[in-house]
Design a protein around this motif. Structure first.
Motif, PDB file in Angstrom:
ATOM      1  N   GLY A   1       8.028   1.616   3.382  1.00  0.00           N
ATOM      2  CA  GLY A   1       6.817   2.434   3.404  1.00  0.00           C
ATOM      3  C   GLY A   1       5.719   1.922   2.501  1.00  0.00           C
ATOM      4  O   GLY A   1       4.699   2.575   2.318  1.00  0.00           O
TER       5      GLY A   1
ATOM      6  N   ASP B   1      -2.167  -0.379   7.815  1.00  0.00           N
ATOM      7  CA  ASP B   1      -1.486  -1.232   6.827  1.00  0.00           C
ATOM      8  C   ASP B   1      -2.173  -2.583   6.679  1.00  0.00           C
ATOM      9  O   ASP B   1      -2.391  -3.069   5.565  1.00  0.00           O
TER      10      ASP B   1
ATOM     11  N   HIS C   1       1.765   8.392  10.585  1.00  0.00           N
ATOM     12  CA  HIS C   1       2.223   8.956  11.863  1.00  0.00           C
ATOM     13  C   HIS C   1       1.065   9.564  12.666  1.00  0.00           C
ATOM     14  O   HIS C   1       0.875   9.190  13.821  1.00  0.00           O
TER      15      HIS C   1
ATOM     16  N   TYR D   1       0.458   5.346   1.504  1.00  0.00           N
ATOM     17  CA  TYR D   1      -0.401   6.256   2.266  1.00  0.00           C
ATOM     18  C   TYR D   1      -0.677   7.470   1.397  1.00  0.00           C
ATOM     19  O   TYR D   1       0.248   8.206   1.052  1.00  0.00           O
TER      20      TYR D   1
ATOM     21  N   ALA E   1       1.817   0.125  16.337  1.00  0.00           N
ATOM     22  CA  ALA E   1       1.259  -0.135  15.003  1.00  0.00           C
ATOM     23  C   ALA E   1      -0.179   0.337  14.971  1.00  0.00           C
ATOM     24  O   ALA E   1      -0.915   0.172  15.931  1.00  0.00           O
ATOM     25  N   SER E   2      -0.567   0.948  13.858  1.00  0.00           N
ATOM     26  CA  SER E   2      -1.981   1.270  13.670  1.00  0.00           C
ATOM     27  C   SER E   2      -2.589   0.118  12.861  1.00  0.00           C
ATOM     28  O   SER E   2      -1.889  -0.769  12.401  1.00  0.00           O
TER      29      SER E   2
ATOM     30  N   GLY F   1       4.485   6.097   4.356  1.00  0.00           N
ATOM     31  CA  GLY F   1       4.866   5.195   5.443  1.00  0.00           C
ATOM     32  C   GLY F   1       5.664   5.920   6.504  1.00  0.00           C
ATOM     33  O   GLY F   1       5.558   7.140   6.671  1.00  0.00           O
ATOM     34  N   ALA F   2       6.511   5.164   7.190  1.00  0.00           N
ATOM     35  CA  ALA F   2       7.219   5.722   8.338  1.00  0.00           C
ATOM     36  C   ALA F   2       8.231   6.787   7.940  1.00  0.00           C
ATOM     37  O   ALA F   2       8.540   7.685   8.720  1.00  0.00           O
TER      38      ALA F   2
ATOM     39  N   VAL G   1      -1.927   8.930  12.387  1.00  0.00           N
ATOM     40  CA  VAL G   1      -2.869   7.834  12.660  1.00  0.00           C
ATOM     41  C   VAL G   1      -2.538   7.132  13.990  1.00  0.00           C
ATOM     42  O   VAL G   1      -3.422   6.616  14.666  1.00  0.00           O
TER      43      VAL G   1
ATOM     44  N   LYS H   1       0.841  -1.215   0.000  1.00  0.00           N
ATOM     45  CA  LYS H   1       0.000   0.000   0.000  1.00  0.00           C
ATOM     46  C   LYS H   1       0.867   1.253   0.000  1.00  0.00           C
ATOM     47  O   LYS H   1       2.058   1.201   0.296  1.00  0.00           O
TER      48      LYS H   1
HETATM   49  O1  PMV Z   1       6.403   2.371   6.913  1.00  0.00           O
HETATM   50  P1  PMV Z   1       5.173   1.565   7.154  1.00  0.00           P
HETATM   51  O2  PMV Z   1       4.554   1.059   5.893  1.00  0.00           O
HETATM   52  O3  PMV Z   1       5.406   0.515   8.200  1.00  0.00           O
HETATM   53  O4  PMV Z   1       4.081   2.565   7.772  1.00  0.00           O
HETATM   54  C1  PMV Z   1       4.207   3.107   9.073  1.00  0.00           C
HETATM   55  C2  PMV Z   1       3.076   4.046   9.320  1.00  0.00           C
HETATM   56  C3  PMV Z   1       3.049   4.690  10.702  1.00  0.00           C
HETATM   57  O5  PMV Z   1       1.895   5.527  10.733  1.00  0.00           O
HETATM   58  C4  PMV Z   1       4.278   5.563  10.928  1.00  0.00           C
HETATM   59  C5  PMV Z   1       2.951   3.667  11.821  1.00  0.00           C
HETATM   60  C6  PMV Z   1       1.641   2.906  11.829  1.00  0.00           C
HETATM   61  O6  PMV Z   1       1.645   1.768  12.317  1.00  0.00           O
HETATM   62  O7  PMV Z   1       0.607   3.437  11.397  1.00  0.00           O
END
Ligand code: PMV
Length: 327
Positions: free
Chosen positions: A116, A164, A16, A11, A160-161, A285-286, A18, A9
């Protein structure tokens, strides 16, 4: 032997923020992780992973999940992937009431690790589906999403939200706010992704934002502003207004930068996309390294990324309406 796959995915908005209960809008993309589970006669778990990078080099890893993989590329990331597989199998054992079930697991992924694009969520979602089906049990999408969230939550030590994992399980564009996760309508989105070849440490980046929020009230306001931006973005998405979506993505990137989660290579790729005429671009992502996502219906961004210092690969990705599936 059962194979299941699940999409990665991007974003569109809201990473963050979230984590602090603000809404986020991730969207599944047409890059998938495939997990094959084959029941073993004993209760052991063996994992073999390949194609863990975008350009298809093969990481040969075969061993127990607690041993050190014998690879010379990103062993930390490979180990991390093993942790996710372990957690997915635990969820599958629990869901099927088969605590002793052992598996040979093979992972093939088109999604770069830790960049991400939700690689870990896709592996966990596909892993739960493959292992439970292999045991003859069919879980609903909601349960897979919930169990995948619990697995990620455990591996990421509580950080973690649901975004994902829910997005990977259901596919399409989704809206996540706390426990409330649902599918939303989205037009065809002309995603172009830039990948710098690296990865960010999600735990460290989330902790960095937490510190800023605690130290500066305006950092807490920035997180709330991202929430407002997401709500505005949802309206633009419903109206299919790509230009407005791009403007809001640019804005979201600026706010993420101010929270300290961008990097030089991410900024360079974002600017390359904007200069090439994209509607907008942001990290996804992060952050800290990994990928950016731009909206560009023309070839401009993809070709500009080919000449952008620090960009390893630029590619187009479609929104993927299909979530987890048995192959
Ligand atoms: O980088 P990713 O795909 O793991 O996304 C992390 C997204 C954050 O909002 C930073 C953390 C989360 O779990 O939502």
């Amino acid at each position: 032997m059962t194979t299941a796959s699940a999409p990665g995915k991007v974003y569109l908005f809201g990473e963050h923020a979230v984590v602090y209960g603000e809404p986020a809008v991730p969207s599944a993309i047409s890059r998938r992780a495939r997990v094959t589970a084959e029941r073993r006669a004993d209760s052991r778990l063996r994992v073999h992973a390949e194609d863990l990078s975008l350009d298809g080099f093969t990481v040969e890893y075969s061993g127990e999940t607690d041993s050190t993989p014998d690879v010379d590329v990103s062993p930390g990331l490979v180990r991390a992937a093993m942790g996710y597989v372990d957690a997915a199998v635990s969820q599958a054992r629990e869901a099927t009431d088969a605590p002793e079930a052992g598996f040979d697991i093979t992972i093939e992924s088109e999604i770069p690790l830790g960049a991400g694009l939700g690689s870990s969520a896709a592996v966990v979602v596909a892993g739960i589906e493959a292992a439970t089906r292999e045991l003859g049990v069919e879980l609903g999408t909601e349960e897979i999403a919930d169990r995948a969230y619990r697995a990620e939550h455990e591996v990421q030590e509580g950080q973690a939200s649901r975004a994902d994992t829910f997005c990977s399980a259901t596919g399409g564009a989704v809206r996540v706010e706390g426990e409330d996760c649902r599918a939303i309508e989205a037009p065809d989105l002309p995603f172009v992704i830039g990948f710098d070849g690296g990865a960010g440490d999600t735990g460290e980046l989330v902790a960095g934002v937490r510190e800023l929020r605690e130290r500066y009230p305006f950092a807490a306001s920035t997180v709330e502003t991202i929430g407002d931006l997401v709500r505005q973005g949802e309206r633009a998405l419903a109206e299919g207004d790509l230009e407005e979506l791009g403007t809001l993505m640019d804005f979201n990137h600026g706010l993420l930068s101010s929270l300290g989660v961008s990097s030089r290579s991410l900024d360079r790729m974002v600017w390359a996309a904007r200069d090439a005429g994209a509607h907008g671009a942001k990290l996804t992502g992060a952050g800290g390294g990994g990928c950016i996502v731009a909206l560009d219906p023309t070839d401009g961004t993809e070709s500009a990324l080919g000449f952008t210092p620090g960009c390893e690969e630029g590619f187009r990705a479609e929104l993927d309406d299909e979530g987890v599936r048995v192959e």
